[in-house]
Enzyme design. Structure first.
Site, short mmCIF file in Angstrom:
data_model
loop_
_atom_site.label_atom_id
_atom_site.label_comp_id
_atom_site.label_asym_id
_atom_site.label_seq_id
_atom_site.Cartn_x
_atom_site.Cartn_y
_atom_site.Cartn_z
N CYS A 61 0.83 -1.22 0.00
CA CYS A 61 0.00 0.00 0.00
C CYS A 61 0.86 1.26 0.00
O CYS A 61 1.66 1.48 0.91
CB CYS A 61 -0.93 -0.03 1.22
SG CYS A 61 -1.68 1.55 1.63
N CYS A 64 0.35 3.50 3.01
CA CYS A 64 0.98 2.91 4.20
C CYS A 64 2.47 3.24 4.22
O CYS A 64 3.04 3.56 5.28
CB CYS A 64 0.78 1.40 4.23
SG CYS A 64 -0.94 0.87 4.21
N CYS A 406 -15.34 0.94 -17.88
CA CYS A 406 -15.02 -0.39 -17.33
C CYS A 406 -14.38 -1.29 -18.38
O CYS A 406 -14.99 -1.60 -19.41
CB CYS A 406 -16.30 -1.02 -16.77
SG CYS A 406 -16.17 -2.78 -16.44
N CYS A 409 -16.23 -4.59 -18.98
CA CYS A 409 -17.44 -4.37 -19.78
C CYS A 409 -17.10 -4.31 -21.27
O CYS A 409 -17.83 -4.85 -22.11
CB CYS A 409 -18.13 -3.07 -19.36
SG CYS A 409 -18.59 -2.99 -17.61
#
Length: 498
Positions: A61, A64, A406, A409
């Site tokens: 992350c 992080c 998307c 999609c």
């Protein structure tokens, strides 16, 4: 031989570097001021601390990684505090620690939790993300939930003119009212600052006649302060939450308003949002009338927001609004229903909100325009044609909910085209698609949480979500399994009777 010896010495050199690196890493870990917790030591460690902060993180992350040095520095500062504050961390990406992440409702990284009383009380960390800010925030959080105010000078220090501050006035620091107040202060301390005093004269706008018990909430807007005398815990908590909101929340580019905007959208009440040009001709008149409406319907399950068009483009896109409808007011309820009044005049506001409260306003539905031509194999559905094409057509309909951006999609699109072509001669089957970002979806029928989401509605009304592989053959098999052939059977039965 010399080459062989050289290779050996090279390997020894590399291994030595690795050993030094490992040793340095272990030394760094040993010197860290942040405790490292995992599933084996978490419960035992937490139970030994009255106050501990735990960061749930993932090694990959980015946020992080950015927080790590600040968190470490804050831990170093806090361990030398008058009352040491312990900071800890858990790698929530580790398989063995995922149960902990679930237990503490970790939905993103990094997430910081404040655990009190051996873990019996859990609160979200809502402070800064840089070392000094973290340290100062946690110093306050680790102290008493409410500070005693003993003088006017102390009151002026705590109660600023730009923040919310809650003060309990009591004849003595004991009894049910005092205990309930302290309980609420402890529960809400992450969001608000609390104080308590024996003498209301110390407070701004204090009166010598006020002896308590009473709670006074100071705020930098509306009536500036408000008193409350019900010390039921739930009632007192509700008072703090509701009174700390402006009667009308302002949504503009001013960062000081953003916390109130967040609270507005997190409220369980119906939300009325009036969007306008703050510099327009009728701006002052609209604002004045809107304030009157806010006071008129205060406490009736509806809260109000006033948004500047320039700062509200995201809201316009979400609700499918257009700037030529401004000034407008839209109300959204918790069940997703929306009600719209466009191009309103100042005198329209109160009667329209009253009509909404009486159930006399028709619901608004966000919809793309109905396509003039719809002759492709995969039919285009918009909110305004959903009833006709999907619910009332008497046909078996496979409907894809998609988003234009998307990738999955886009990959599915040619496959659905092939499926649609396969059913070209079957009048009972419709393959269709709906842009879920531009049209409202009936959430009581379709649960769309990601894209693409595909549903099948049979001619008789049975609804099934498709969760198979995105291949032509699998989709066709799903359609054949769930399609309703009642019409064909009725036709066959009619021939038999003849």
């Amino acid at each position: 031989m010399a080459s062989f010896r050289g290779s050996i010495w090279y390997c020894i050199f590399v291994l030595s570097l690795i050993a030094v690196a490992i040793s340095a890493a272990e030394s760094e870990e040993e010197q860290s001021s942040v405790l490292t917790l995992d599933s084996t030591n978490f419960t035992d460690t937490i139970s030994k601390h009255d106050f501990i902060v735990v960061e749930f993180y993932a090694p990959w992350c980015g946020h992080c990684k950015k927080l790590r040095p600040e968190y470490e520095k804050a831990a170093s500062i806090l361990k030398s505090h008058d009352i040491p504050v312990v900071l800890a961390k858990v790698d929530a990406n580790e398989e063995a620690n995922k149960e902990l992440a679930t237990q503490y409702d970790i939905k993103g990284f990094p997430t910081l939790k404040i655990l009190r009383n051996g873990g019996k009380s859990i609160q979200e960390y809502k402070g800064p993300r840089e070392a000094d800010g973290i340290a100062e925030y946690l110093k306050k959080q680790s102290g008493p939930a409410s500070v005693e105010i003993k003088s006017t000078e102390a009151a002026n220090t705590f109660i600023g003119d730009k923040k919310i501050f809650i003060v309990g006035v009591f004849p003595k620091f004991s009894g049910e009212e005092y205990e309930n107040y302290m309980s609420v202060a402890d529960k809400l301390r992450s969001d608000y600052e609390f104080g308590h005093t024996l003498d209301a004269k110390h407070l701004p706008q204090g009166e010598s006649s006020v002896t308590g018990p009473v709670v006074r909430l100071f705020k930098p807007f509306d009536e500036l302060f408000v008193d409350f005398k019900d010390f039921n815990v739930d009632a007192l908590e509700k008072f703090v939450e509701e009174s700390s909101m402006p009667v009308v929340t302002v949504f503009n580019s001013d960062p000081s308003n953003h916390p109130f905007v967040i609270k507005f959208f997190n409220s369980p009440d119906a939300k009325a949002m009036l969007f306008m040009n703050f510099n327009g001709e009728a701006a002052d008149s609209i604002k004045s009338k809107y304030q009157e409406v806010a006071h008129q319907f205060k406490g009736e399950g509806i809260i109000l927001l006033l948004g500047d068009v320039e700062a509200s483009q995201g809201a316009f896109q979400y609700f499918g609004l257009k700037e030529d409808q401004v000034p407008l007011i839209i109300i959204q309820t918790n069940d997703g229903q929306k009600y719209l009044k466009a191009n309103l005049e100042p005198d329209h506001i109160a009667p329209w909100v009253k009509a909404y409260k009486e159930g006399k306003v028709q619901a608004y539905r966000k919809s793309e325009p109905i396509p003039e031509v719809n002759n492709e194999p995969v039919k285009v559905v918009v909110a305004d044609t959903l009833q006709d094409i999907v619910f009332n057509s008497g046909k078996n309909v496979l409907l894809e909910f998609y988003a234009p951006w998307c990738g999955h999609c886009k990959q599915l699109a040619p496959i659905l085209d092939e499926v649609a072509v396969s059913y070209k001669s079957d009048a009972d089957i419709v393959i269709a698609k709906l842009d879920a970002t531009a049209n409202d979806i009936p959430s009581d029928t379709f649960d769309v949480r990601g894209y693409p989401t595909v549903y099948f509605r049979s001619a008789s009304g049975k609804v099934e979500q498709y969760d198979g592989d995105r291949t032509k053959d699998d989709i066709i098999s799903f359609i054949e399994k769930n399609r309703d052939k009642a019409a064909q059977q009725e036709s066959a039965n009619g021939k038999d009777e003849l």
